[in-house]
Motif scaffolding. Sequence first.
Motif, PDB file in Angstrom:
ATOM      1  N   VAL A  98       9.878   4.023 -56.335  1.00 16.13           N
ATOM      2  CA  VAL A  98      10.122   3.324 -55.075  1.00 16.13           C
ATOM      3  C   VAL A  98      11.055   4.152 -54.185  1.00 16.13           C
ATOM      4  CG1 VAL A  98      11.197   1.268 -54.051  1.00 16.13           C
ATOM      5  CG2 VAL A  98       9.721   1.031 -56.056  1.00 16.13           C
ATOM      6  N   TYR A  99      12.123   4.705 -54.777  1.00 13.54           N
ATOM      7  CA  TYR A  99      13.084   5.484 -53.989  1.00 13.54           C
ATOM      8  C   TYR A  99      12.438   6.766 -53.459  1.00 13.54           C
ATOM      9  CZ  TYR A  99      16.538   2.448 -56.283  1.00 13.54           C
ATOM     10  OH  TYR A  99      17.236   1.364 -56.741  1.00 13.54           O
ATOM     11  N   GLU A 100      11.649   7.410 -54.314  1.00 17.54           N
ATOM     12  CA  GLU A 100      11.000   8.657 -53.876  1.00 17.54           C
ATOM     13  C   GLU A 100      10.034   8.398 -52.728  1.00 17.54           C
ATOM     14  OE1 GLU A 100       9.529  10.114 -57.606  1.00 17.54           O
ATOM     15  OE2 GLU A 100      11.270  11.442 -57.880  1.00 17.54           O
ATOM     16  N   ARG A 101       9.375   7.247 -52.813  1.00 23.44           N
ATOM     17  CA  ARG A 101       8.441   6.879 -51.745  1.00 23.44           C
ATOM     18  C   ARG A 101       9.198   6.666 -50.444  1.00 23.44           C
ATOM     19  NH1 ARG A 101       4.595   2.908 -54.325  1.00 23.44           N
ATOM     20  NH2 ARG A 101       6.289   1.424 -54.064  1.00 23.44           N
ATOM     21  N   LYS A 102      10.348   5.998 -50.546  1.00 21.43           N
ATOM     22  CA  LYS A 102      11.162   5.750 -49.335  1.00 21.43           C
ATOM     23  C   LYS A 102      11.614   7.077 -48.737  1.00 21.43           C
ATOM     24  CE  LYS A 102      13.067   1.144 -50.162  1.00 21.43           C
ATOM     25  NZ  LYS A 102      14.225   0.453 -50.732  1.00 21.43           N
ATOM     26  N   ILE A 103      12.041   7.984 -49.603  1.00 24.55           N
ATOM     27  CA  ILE A 103      12.491   9.292 -49.116  1.00 24.55           C
ATOM     28  C   ILE A 103      11.341  10.000 -48.395  1.00 24.55           C
ATOM     29  CG2 ILE A 103      13.202  11.623 -49.845  1.00 24.55           C
ATOM     30  CD1 ILE A 103      14.975  10.387 -51.915  1.00 24.55           C
ATOM     31  N   THR A 123      17.562  11.639 -37.119  1.00 24.68           N
ATOM     32  CA  THR A 123      18.659  10.670 -36.985  1.00 24.68           C
ATOM     33  C   THR A 123      19.622  10.818 -38.152  1.00 24.68           C
ATOM     34  OG1 THR A 123      17.510   8.986 -38.241  1.00 24.68           O
ATOM     35  CG2 THR A 123      17.178   8.958 -35.858  1.00 24.68           C
ATOM     36  N   ASP A 124      20.896  10.672 -37.845  1.00 25.65           N
ATOM     37  CA  ASP A 124      21.913  10.731 -38.892  1.00 25.65           C
ATOM     38  C   ASP A 124      21.721   9.601 -39.882  1.00 25.65           C
ATOM     39  OD1 ASP A 124      22.896  12.852 -37.614  1.00 25.65           O
ATOM     40  OD2 ASP A 124      24.594  11.819 -36.665  1.00 25.65           O
ATOM     41  N   GLU A 125      21.278   8.475 -39.321  1.00 23.74           N
ATOM     42  CA  GLU A 125      21.118   7.288 -40.156  1.00 23.74           C
ATOM     43  C   GLU A 125      20.098   7.538 -41.275  1.00 23.74           C
ATOM     44  OE1 GLU A 125      20.158   2.719 -39.152  1.00 23.74           O
ATOM     45  OE2 GLU A 125      20.989   3.911 -37.493  1.00 23.74           O
ATOM     46  N   ALA A 126      18.995   8.142 -40.896  1.00 21.71           N
ATOM     47  CA  ALA A 126      17.944   8.421 -41.879  1.00 21.71           C
ATOM     48  C   ALA A 126      18.444   9.409 -42.925  1.00 21.71           C
ATOM     49  CB  ALA A 126      16.710   8.963 -41.172  1.00 21.71           C
ATOM     50  N   ARG A 129      20.289  10.470 -48.505  1.00 22.18           N
ATOM     51  CA  ARG A 129      21.341  10.839 -49.462  1.00 22.18           C
ATOM     52  C   ARG A 129      21.617   9.687 -50.433  1.00 22.18           C
ATOM     53  NH1 ARG A 129      23.540  14.065 -45.363  1.00 22.18           N
ATOM     54  NH2 ARG A 129      24.763  12.354 -44.502  1.00 22.18           N
ATOM     55  N   ASN A 130      21.668   8.482 -49.874  1.00 22.63           N
ATOM     56  CA  ASN A 130      21.878   7.301 -50.733  1.00 22.63           C
ATOM     57  C   ASN A 130      20.775   7.174 -51.781  1.00 22.63           C
ATOM     58  OD1 ASN A 130      24.220   6.465 -49.564  1.00 22.63           O
ATOM     59  ND2 ASN A 130      23.237   4.961 -48.195  1.00 22.63           N
ATOM     60  N   LEU A 131      19.544   7.359 -51.316  1.00 25.53           N
ATOM     61  CA  LEU A 131      18.410   7.209 -52.226  1.00 25.53           C
ATOM     62  C   LEU A 131      18.446   8.273 -53.317  1.00 25.53           C
ATOM     63  CD1 LEU A 131      15.702   6.382 -49.555  1.00 25.53           C
ATOM     64  CD2 LEU A 131      16.408   4.861 -51.410  1.00 25.53           C
ATOM     65  N   GLU A 164      19.393   9.611 -59.086  1.00 20.28           N
ATOM     66  CA  GLU A 164      20.207  10.192 -60.167  1.00 20.28           C
ATOM     67  C   GLU A 164      20.664   9.116 -61.151  1.00 20.28           C
ATOM     68  OE1 GLU A 164      23.483  12.747 -58.946  1.00 20.28           O
ATOM     69  OE2 GLU A 164      22.086  13.717 -57.536  1.00 20.28           O
ATOM     70  N   LEU A 165      21.059   7.968 -60.605  1.00 22.39           N
ATOM     71  CA  LEU A 165      21.493   6.865 -61.474  1.00 22.39           C
ATOM     72  C   LEU A 165      20.349   6.393 -62.367  1.00 22.39           C
ATOM     73  CD1 LEU A 165      23.711   4.648 -59.115  1.00 22.39           C
ATOM     74  CD2 LEU A 165      24.456   6.068 -61.019  1.00 22.39           C
ATOM     75  N   GLU A 166      19.144   6.335 -61.795  1.00 26.28           N
ATOM     76  CA  GLU A 166      17.975   5.939 -62.584  1.00 26.28           C
ATOM     77  C   GLU A 166      17.727   6.936 -63.710  1.00 26.28           C
ATOM     78  OE1 GLU A 166      15.853   3.219 -62.658  1.00 26.28           O
ATOM     79  OE2 GLU A 166      17.449   2.404 -61.426  1.00 26.28           O
TER      80      GLU A 166
END
Lengths: 151, 319
Positions: B230-235, B247-250, B255-257, B262-264
Motif C-alpha cells: 500500500v505504501y509503495e503504491r502511494k509513493i 510540492t514540498d508536501e508531497a 519521506r514519511n511513507l 522501513e518499519l514494516e
Amino acid sequence: PEGEAAAGGAAAGGAAAGGAATGGAAAGGAAPRVDLGAALGTPDVVAAASEPANAQRLAPHVAPPTSGAADDVRTTLLSPQFAQAANQFSSALTSGQIGSVVSQFGLPADVTAAANTGDMQAFFKALENASSGSEASKSQDDKKKDKQDDK
Amino acid sequence: MGSAGDWCTVESDPGVFTLLIQKFGVKGVQVEELWSINDCIFENLRPVHGLIFLFKYVQHEEPSNPVVTDNRLENIYFAKQVINNACASQAVINMLLNCNHPDVYLGPELTKFKEFTMSFDPYMRGLTLSNSQTIRAAHNSMSRPCLFEFDAKTPSKEEDAYHFISYMPINGRVYELDGLREGPIDHGPVNPGQDWLDIVCPIICTKVNTYLDNEINFSLMALISNRKMVYERKIYYLTEDTRRMQTDEAEQEIRNLQMLIELEDTKMMTYQQELARRTHNYLPFIITLLQILAEAKKLMPMYEKAKERALKRDRNLQA
C-alpha cells in the motif's frame, strides 16, 4: 498462549498422576508447581549462562539466525518463546515422563532415574551430584595433563 | 479421524497469522492485532478485508442473526470445523477464499483447493481441509515441535479450547463465519456508500463487552492489505504527481511513507525471528544450561528461589 495453556493443564494432571503412582517424593512434600520459564530468566541465571565459557557451550543450541538477527544466550533466556519451552519442559518433568528424553543426552543413570520420579528437586540434586563427580575427575585429568606438560 | 488428528496448536499472534498466510502462498495481505475497536483505529489499516475474533470457547450461544441455509451458500465459501487444532487455519482460509479484493492474490495452492471444494457442502469442505497435506504442513510449521510424548497423550481439556470466528463483507452483506455453526450468519446488507466496518463494529462491541464482563480472554485481529504494498503504491502515485507539479508536501509525504516501509520491514524480520524461536527445539539448550548451573552449584539455589516464589504465588491465590 494456546499451547502454553494446554501444556499447563496437562502438567497439573500429570503431577497428580505421578504422585499417586510413585507415592514417593511428590506426595511427601507439598511442593508447589515451579515454572522454569521465569526461573531461567532471572538475572542470576542470565549472568551465569553469559560467562564466556558457558555462553560458548550454549551457543550451538540457540535458535537459528534469521535475516533479522541472531540470538545469543541472553536474548534467548529473556525471550517469551524460550520461557514457553522451559515451562513445557518443567511440566513434562513434573509429570515424570521425561526420563527417556533426558537419557538421550548421556546423563548418568541416577540422574535419569531422578527425572523419572517427577520430582524436580530430586532431579536437580542428582544433576549437581553428578556434575561434582565429573568436575572432580575433570580437574584430576587437568592435573595429569599439567604433570605431563611439566615433563 | 486418522490423519486429520495431527494438527498442532498454533499461537494466536499477528506474526504467526501473517507468516501462515504467506506459507499458504497468498500474497498481498497481512494480519494486525487490534487493541481497541473504534472508527479511528481502522484509519491506517484500510482496506480491511475481514476481522478475526478469537476467544476462549465457553458454551454454545444462540446465533444473534439468521443462519444462511439457502442457495447463497453456493457463492459463500464456508467450511465447517472438523478438528479443533486446525481452527486458526480454517478461519483464515474461510476468509481468504471469500476475498474478492484486487489486492489479494490467493496463489496456486488455495486457488486449487477452492476449485476442488467449491461444490462440496460445508462439512465435506472442512473434512477436505483437515486432510490437506499442504495446508496442514504450513499450519504445523508455525508451532513448537512436540518434544514430549505426553503432549500428544494428554487430551486437552475442554476449557483450554480456543475458538476463531471471522466477520467479512461478501456480495454486499456482512457475514459471520463460525465453523461450529451450520452456516454463515447473516448480519444484514451494506448499503451503497456505507462502510462494512460501521455495521460490524457495534456487533463486535456487544460481544467484547459480554466477554469483558465474564472475564473471558479474547483478541481481535484484522486481515488487511499488505502495508508495504500500500505504501509503495502511494509513493508511486505521489512521484507521478510531483513530476507534473513539485510540492514540498508531497516530498514530505514520500519521506514519511519510506519510513513506514522501513518499519514494516523491521516488523517482518521480527516475525521471522520469533518464528525461528517458536519452532526451535530448546531441549538441548535447557539440558546444557541445567548442567552448567549444576557444575557451578547454582542449580539448587535457583530452584529454592523459584520454589519460594511459587509458594508465595499459591498463597496469594488462596488469599
